[in-house]
Design a protein around this motif. Structure first.
Motif, PDB file in Angstrom:
ATOM      1  N   THR A 190      -6.794  -0.079   3.955  1.00  0.00           N
ATOM      2  CA  THR A 190      -7.699   0.268   5.152  1.00  0.00           C
ATOM      3  C   THR A 190      -8.585   1.413   5.169  1.00  0.00           C
ATOM      4  O   THR A 190      -9.673   1.370   5.293  1.00  0.00           O
ATOM      5  N   LEU A 191      -7.768   2.439   4.967  1.00  0.00           N
ATOM      6  CA  LEU A 191      -8.469   3.851   4.802  1.00  0.00           C
ATOM      7  C   LEU A 191      -9.379   3.838   3.736  1.00  0.00           C
ATOM      8  O   LEU A 191     -10.718   4.536   3.714  1.00  0.00           O
ATOM      9  N   LYS A 192      -9.047   3.065   2.665  1.00  0.00           N
ATOM     10  CA  LYS A 192     -10.293   3.362   1.310  1.00  0.00           C
ATOM     11  C   LYS A 192     -11.265   2.602   1.778  1.00  0.00           C
ATOM     12  O   LYS A 192     -12.635   3.058   1.420  1.00  0.00           O
ATOM     13  N   CYS A 193     -11.035   1.278   2.410  1.00  0.00           N
ATOM     14  CA  CYS A 193     -12.352   0.437   2.868  1.00  0.00           C
ATOM     15  C   CYS A 193     -13.233   1.354   3.898  1.00  0.00           C
ATOM     16  O   CYS A 193     -14.374   1.388   3.895  1.00  0.00           O
ATOM     17  N   ILE A 194     -12.531   2.074   4.733  1.00  0.00           N
ATOM     18  CA  ILE A 194     -13.210   2.855   5.757  1.00  0.00           C
ATOM     19  C   ILE A 194     -14.209   3.985   5.171  1.00  0.00           C
ATOM     20  O   ILE A 194     -15.481   4.182   5.286  1.00  0.00           O
ATOM     21  N   GLN A 299     -19.935  -4.551   5.139  1.00  0.00           N
ATOM     22  CA  GLN A 299     -19.154  -3.739   4.263  1.00  0.00           C
ATOM     23  C   GLN A 299     -17.905  -4.405   4.253  1.00  0.00           C
ATOM     24  O   GLN A 299     -17.165  -4.223   3.046  1.00  0.00           O
ATOM     25  N   PHE A 300     -17.107  -4.810   5.468  1.00  0.00           N
ATOM     26  CA  PHE A 300     -15.975  -5.229   5.569  1.00  0.00           C
ATOM     27  C   PHE A 300     -15.915  -6.766   5.120  1.00  0.00           C
ATOM     28  O   PHE A 300     -14.847  -7.272   5.297  1.00  0.00           O
ATOM     29  N   ARG A 301     -17.015  -7.391   4.754  1.00  0.00           N
ATOM     30  CA  ARG A 301     -17.017  -8.938   4.728  1.00  0.00           C
ATOM     31  C   ARG A 301     -15.900  -9.421   3.664  1.00  0.00           C
ATOM     32  O   ARG A 301     -15.303 -10.418   3.748  1.00  0.00           O
ATOM     33  N   GLY A 302     -15.873  -8.610   2.829  1.00  0.00           N
ATOM     34  CA  GLY A 302     -14.933  -8.749   1.673  1.00  0.00           C
ATOM     35  C   GLY A 302     -13.738  -8.232   1.620  1.00  0.00           C
ATOM     36  O   GLY A 302     -12.634  -8.184   0.666  1.00  0.00           O
ATOM     37  N   LEU A 304     -10.809  -8.876   3.586  1.00  0.00           N
ATOM     38  CA  LEU A 304      -9.618  -9.420   3.412  1.00  0.00           C
ATOM     39  C   LEU A 304      -9.314 -10.245   2.281  1.00  0.00           C
ATOM     40  O   LEU A 304      -8.228 -10.213   1.361  1.00  0.00           O
ATOM     41  N   MET A 305     -10.531 -10.571   1.382  1.00  0.00           N
ATOM     42  CA  MET A 305     -10.259 -11.152  -0.152  1.00  0.00           C
ATOM     43  C   MET A 305      -9.980 -10.060  -0.911  1.00  0.00           C
ATOM     44  O   MET A 305      -9.208 -10.255  -1.941  1.00  0.00           O
ATOM     45  N   LYS A 306     -10.488  -8.816  -0.676  1.00  0.00           N
ATOM     46  CA  LYS A 306     -10.031  -7.856  -1.808  1.00  0.00           C
ATOM     47  C   LYS A 306      -8.670  -7.543  -1.676  1.00  0.00           C
ATOM     48  O   LYS A 306      -7.981  -7.071  -2.585  1.00  0.00           O
ATOM     49  N   SER A 307      -8.061  -7.557  -0.492  1.00  0.00           N
ATOM     50  CA  SER A 307      -6.693  -6.977  -0.283  1.00  0.00           C
ATOM     51  C   SER A 307      -5.660  -8.203  -0.758  1.00  0.00           C
ATOM     52  O   SER A 307      -4.776  -8.196  -1.556  1.00  0.00           O
ATOM     53  N   LEU A 308      -6.354  -9.340  -0.493  1.00  0.00           N
ATOM     54  CA  LEU A 308      -5.644 -10.661  -1.009  1.00  0.00           C
ATOM     55  C   LEU A 308      -5.461 -10.608  -2.657  1.00  0.00           C
ATOM     56  O   LEU A 308      -4.476 -11.091  -3.037  1.00  0.00           O
ATOM     57  N   GLN A 309      -6.637 -10.287  -3.241  1.00  0.00           N
ATOM     58  CA  GLN A 309      -6.878 -10.224  -4.468  1.00  0.00           C
ATOM     59  C   GLN A 309      -5.953  -9.469  -5.380  1.00  0.00           C
ATOM     60  O   GLN A 309      -5.085  -9.476  -6.367  1.00  0.00           O
ATOM     61  N   THR A 310      -5.931  -8.077  -4.746  1.00  0.00           N
ATOM     62  CA  THR A 310      -4.993  -7.092  -5.109  1.00  0.00           C
ATOM     63  C   THR A 310      -3.522  -7.611  -5.010  1.00  0.00           C
ATOM     64  O   THR A 310      -2.645  -7.518  -5.785  1.00  0.00           O
TER      65      THR A 310
END
Length: 733
Positions: A190-194, A299-302, A304-310
Motif C-alpha cells: 500500500t505504501l508503494k502504491c501511495i 492511479q489505484f484502479r489496478g 487490487l489486481m496488482k496485489s492479487l497478481q503478486t
C-alpha cells in the motif's frame, strides 16, 4: 561449514548413493523442503530463504502461530504504551476544567515493558536476517531500516534511563509504528502504491495552492478599506485582516466548514460579493478536489489486481518449487524416465506434515487418491492447491428424528422459515414499543415516569424470545441450533436478557402500577430497564440475514473491510505519528480557565463560535488518547477552523502548519485513497458476481480465488527462471 551451507542443497545430493542412510536423509530433507514450499505458497510468502534442515526448522518455528502471535502481541504492547507513558491517558475525562491529575507510571515500568518488546524485535530481525542470508539482507531495504530503527530505539531508551525518564523528547516513540509497517506485506504494498501516486497528487496540489493564492490576493484587494469608507469593513476585520488570516479563511472554505459564515458580512453589505465566494467554491471544492479524487482513483484502479497478481505469482512459485523438489525425489528413487512427475505417496507425506487446515488437507488428499498412484504432472499439482482458497462450507447436523406425528408436525412448523419471520415481526414490535415509550417519556424526569407497562411488556417479549429459543432447539437439535451463527447471536442475547430480567425481578419484585422503588444494588430500576432495552435493540440486528439485499450488502462490506485492513493500518500509523508530534508541540497549551469560565473573559463574553464559547476544552494534546480524538475531530473538518484559531492564539501562528498538514494527509490524501480503494473493491466484487448469486458465493471463496480467472497466469519459463535464481537451492533437471 559456511562453504558447505552456501552450496546448493540439491546439487550436493545429486550423484550421492541412492541407498542407505544418506539416501534416507536426503529423501527426508527434500520432503521437508517441499513442506516449507507448500506452506510458503499457502501463506503467499517469499521462497528465497535458507533451505538446509536446521534453517527450515527455525523457519517453521518462526512462522508458527505461537511465535507470530508473540510478535503481534509485542507490536500491540509497544504501541499501547503511549496510553500509559507520561503524559498518561488514565483519567476519566480529557476536559482541562474537570480532569483530575493523571496517574504517572514510575520510571522504569514502561521502560521495562518496552525493553522486552525491543528484545523480541531484535530476535525477529536476527532470525529474518539469518534466514534470508547476507546477500538478500543487504538488498532488503526494509530489513536494513528495521535494524537502524532498533539501534536508534535502544540508544534513546538508554538515554531515558540515564536521565531518570525526565527527557523532553523520546525519539523512539515516533519510530514505533515502523514495527507495525514492516510486519505486514500488504501495508508495504500500500505504501508503494501511495508513493506511485504522489507525483500526480502533487500536480493537483500545486493547482490548489495556486487557486488559493490567487483568490487570497484577490480577496485582500476586494475587501480592503476604501477612500470613502468611514468604518472598517466587517469582512476584512473578521476574515481578511492580513494575508495569513485570508489564506486560512479560504483554505477552510475549501472544505466548506465555514460556509456561509465567511461570506455573510460581505454578502449582507452587497449581494454581488457572493459571486467571489461561489466562484472560489466551484473551482476549488467541486472541480479541483473532485479532480484529485479522480486522479487518485485512476492511479489505484489496478491496485487490487496488482496485489492479487503478486500473490498469485508467489502461490505458483511456491507450489512449483515443491513440485520440482518432489519430482527430483522421484527421479532419485530410480523411477523410469516415463514416470515424470510427483509420486502421490510423496505428496501425501508432505500434506501430513504441512501446516494446513484439516478440511483443506482432507479435500486435497481425496483428489490425490483419485489419481490411483499415477505420478502428478505440474499442472495437476498446481490445481490441487486451489482448494486452499475455498472457504469451508459446514453442513448442518441432521435434525432429531421424532416418532410421534404430532412432534414431527411441530418440528416442521418450528423449523420453517415462516417461524423465523414471526420472530422478526415480534422483535420489530418490541422495538416499536421501546420507541413509543422513549417518545412519551422524553420530557419526564425519572421520578415522574411510570415503568409498569414497559416492564410488563419487556417480560412478555423476553419470555417469547426464550420460548422461541427452546422451540428452535427442539426442532433443530442442540448442535443444529448452534450451527447457525444467527441462532448463536439470538441465543446469547436471549440468555443475557433473561438474566437481567431475573435480576430485576429479584431486586425490585414484580412490576405494578406506580412502580417506583428506591435504588437497590448496583443499578437503579431505570438503569436496569435501560440496559435491557439496549440489548433488545441490539438483538433486532437478527433481521439482517433474513433480508437478502441487506445481507448481501452486509457481507460485501465485511469482505471489503477484510481486504482494506492494511490500508487501515496505514491510517493507524499516521494517527500515531501525528499524535506523538502533537503532544510534543502542544502539551499544556490549553489550560483550565480561571473559575471554570474561559481563558480570558467570562464565557458569555467570548466570541461566538470560538473555542471558549463552544467549550471545546476536551480537545487538547495533553495525553495520547486526547490527541487521537482531537485529530479525529480535525479530520472530519467540521468546525476545524475553531482549532486553527485557538492554537494560533495560544501556541503561535506556526501551529497552523501542523493542522494543515494533518488535513492534507488525513482528509485530502487518505480519505480519497480510501474512497478509491473502496470503489475498486466494490466494483470488482459486484461486477464479477451476479447479484442473484452473491449470497451463495460470498461464503464459498476468497478474494484471490474470486478474481483468479481475470489474473494472468505466470508462464513456466518465468517460474523456472525465478527458481534458478534461488540462492539456497538448485533444481537438477
Amino acid at each position: 561449514t559456511m562453504a558447505t551451507e552456501s552450496e546448493p542443497l540439491l546439487s550436493r545430493a545429486h550423484g550421492s548413493d541412492q541407498v542407505g542412510p544418506a539416501a534416507t536423509a536426503r529423501h527426508d530433507l527434500c520432503i521437508d523442503q517441499a513442506v516449507v514450499f507448500i506452506e510458503d505458497a499457502i501463506q503467499y510468502r517469499s521462497i528465497y530463504h535458507r533451505m538446509d534442515a536446521s534453517s527450515m526448522w527455525l523457519y517453521r518455528l518462526y512462522y508458527s502461530r505461537a511465535c507470530q502471535r508473540a510478535l503481534g502481541f509485542a507490536i500491540f504492547l509497544i504501541l499501547a504504551l503511549a496510553f500509559l507513558e507520561t503524559p498518561s491517558s488514565f483519567t476519566r475525562t480529557s476536559d482541562v476544567r474537570y480532569r483530575s491529575p493523571p496517574w504517572q507510571p514510575p520510571c522504569g515500568l514502561t521502560e521495562s515493558l518496552e525493553a522486552l518488546c525491543l528484545l523480541v524485535f531484535l530476535a525477529d530481525v536476527s532470525v529474518k536476517c539469518y534466514l534470508v542470508g547476507r546477500a538478500q539482507f543487504q538488498k532488503n531495504l526494509w530489513l536494513l531500516a528495521y535494524l537502524v530503527v532498533l539501534i536508534v530505539s535502544f540508544v534513546d531508551w538508554s538515554v531515558s534511563l540515564s536521565l531518570s525518564c525526565q527527557e523532553p523528547l523520546r525519539v523512539r516513540r515516533l519510530l514505533r509504528p515502523f514495527f507495525l509497517l514492516q510486519n505486514s506485506s500488504m501495508m508495504k504494498k500500500t505504501l508503494k502504491c501511495i508513493q506511485w501516486s504522489l507525483p500526480q497528487m502533487a500536480s493537483v496540489g500545486l493547482l490548489l495552492t495556486l487557486h488559493l493564492c490567487v483568490f487570497t490576493m484577490f480577496g485582500m484587494l476586494l475587501f480592503t478599506v476604501g477612500e470613502k469608507d468611514e468604518v472598517q469593513d466587517k469582512e476584512r476585520l473578521a476574515y481578511f485582516r492580513n494575508l495569513p488570516e485570508a489564506l486560512t479563511s479560504l483554505l477552510v472554505l475549501l472544505t466548506t466548514a465555514n460556509n456561509p459564515d465567511v461570506m455573510i458580512p460581505a454578502y449582507s453589505k452587497n449581494r454581488a460579493y457572493a459571486i467571489f465566494f461561489i466562484v472560489f467554491t466551484l473551482i476549488g471544492s467541486l472541480f479541483l478536489m473532485n479532480l484529485l479524487t479522480a486522479i487518485i482513483y485512476n492511479q489505484f484502479r489496478g491496485y487490487l489486481m496488482k496485489s492479487l497478481q503478486t500473490s498469485l505469482l508467489r502461490r505458483r512459485l511456491g507450489t512449483r518449487a515443491a513440485y520440482e523438489v518432489l519430482s527430483f525425489v522421484a527421479r532419485q528413487a530410480g523411477d523410469t524416465p516415463e514416470a515424470v512427475g510427483v509420486k502421490p505417496q510423496d505428496l501425501l507425506q508432505v500434506l501430513q506434515k504441512a501446516e494446513l487446515g484439516s478440511s483443506h488437507r482432507q479435500a486435497i488428499m481425496e483428489k490425490v487418491h483419485a489419481y490411483d498412484g499415477r505420478p502428478l504432472l505440474a499442472v495437476e499439482f498446481q490445481k490441487l492447491f486451489d482448494e486452499v482458497d475455498k472457504s469451508v462450507i459446514r453442513e448442518h447436523p441432521p435434525r432429531p428424528q421424532y416418532q410421534s406425528p404430532f412432534l414431527q408436525t411441530a418440528q416442521f412448523l418450528f423449523s420453517h422459515s415462516y417461524f423465523e419471520y414471526l420472530g422478526n415481526l415480534v422483535a420489530l414490535g418490541n422495538l416499536v414499543t421501546i420507541c413509543v415509550f422513549l417518545v412519551l417519556d422524553a420530557d419526564l424526569l425519572p421520578r415522574d415516569r411510570d415503568d409498569f407497562v414497559l416492564g410488563i411488556l419487556n417480560y412478555v417479549f423476553i419470555l417469547y424470545y426464550l420460548l422461541e429459543l427452546l422451540l428452535k432447539v427442539f426442532a433443530l437439535g442442540p448442535r443444529g441450533y448452534l450451527s447457525y451463527p444467527s441462532n448463536v447471536f439470538d441465543g446469547l442475547l436471549t440468555i443475557v436478557l433473561l438474566v437481567l430480567e431475573i435480576s430485576t425481578l429479584a431486586v425490585y419484585r414484580f412490576p405494578h402500577p406506580g412502580w417506583k422503588p428506591e435504588m437497590l444494588g448496583l443499578l437503579s430500576l431505570w438503569d436496569m430497564t435501560r440496559l435491557v432495552n439496549m440489548f433488545i435493540v441490539f438483538r433486532f440486528l437478527r433481521i439482517i440475514p433474513n433480508m437478502k439485499p441487506t445481507a448481501m450488502v452486509a457481507s460485501t462490506i465485511v469482505v471489503l473491510v477484510q481486504n482494506l485492513r492494511a490500508f487501515g493500518g496505514i491510517l493507524l500509523v499516521v494517527y500515531y505519528v501525528f499524535a506523538i508530534v502533537g503532544i510534543s508541540l502542544f502539551q499544556g497549551t490549553i489550560v483550565a480557565p480561571p473559575g471554570n469560565s474561559s481563558l480570558g473573559p467570562a464565557n458569555s463574553s467570548a466570541p461566538c463560535g470560538s473555542f471558549e464559547q463552544l467549550e471545546y476544552w476536551a480537545n487538547n494534546f495533553d495525553d495520547f488518547a486526547a490527541a487521537l480524538i482531537t485529530l479525529w475531530n480535525v479530520m472530519v473538518v467540521n468546525n476545524w477552523q475553531v482549532f486553527l484559531d485557538a492554537y494560533r492564539r495560544h501556541a503561535g501562528p506556526w501551529s497552523k502548519v501542523y493542522f494543515v498538514l494533518w488535513w492534507l494527509v488525513s482528509s485530502v490524501i487518505w480519505v480519497n485513497l480510501f474512497l478509491a480503494l473502496l470503489l475498486e473493491n466494490f466494483f470488482h466484487r459486484w461486477d464479477k458476481q451476479p447479484v442473484a448469486e452473491m449470497q451463495e458465493t460470498t461464503y464459498q471463496m476468497s478474494v484471490e480465488l474470486m478474481f483468479r480467472d481475470t489474473l494472468e497466469e505466470p508462464k513456466e519459463e518465468e517460474l523456472m527462471e525465478r527458481l534458478r535464481r534461488h540462492p539456497h537451492l538448485q533444481l537438477c533437471r
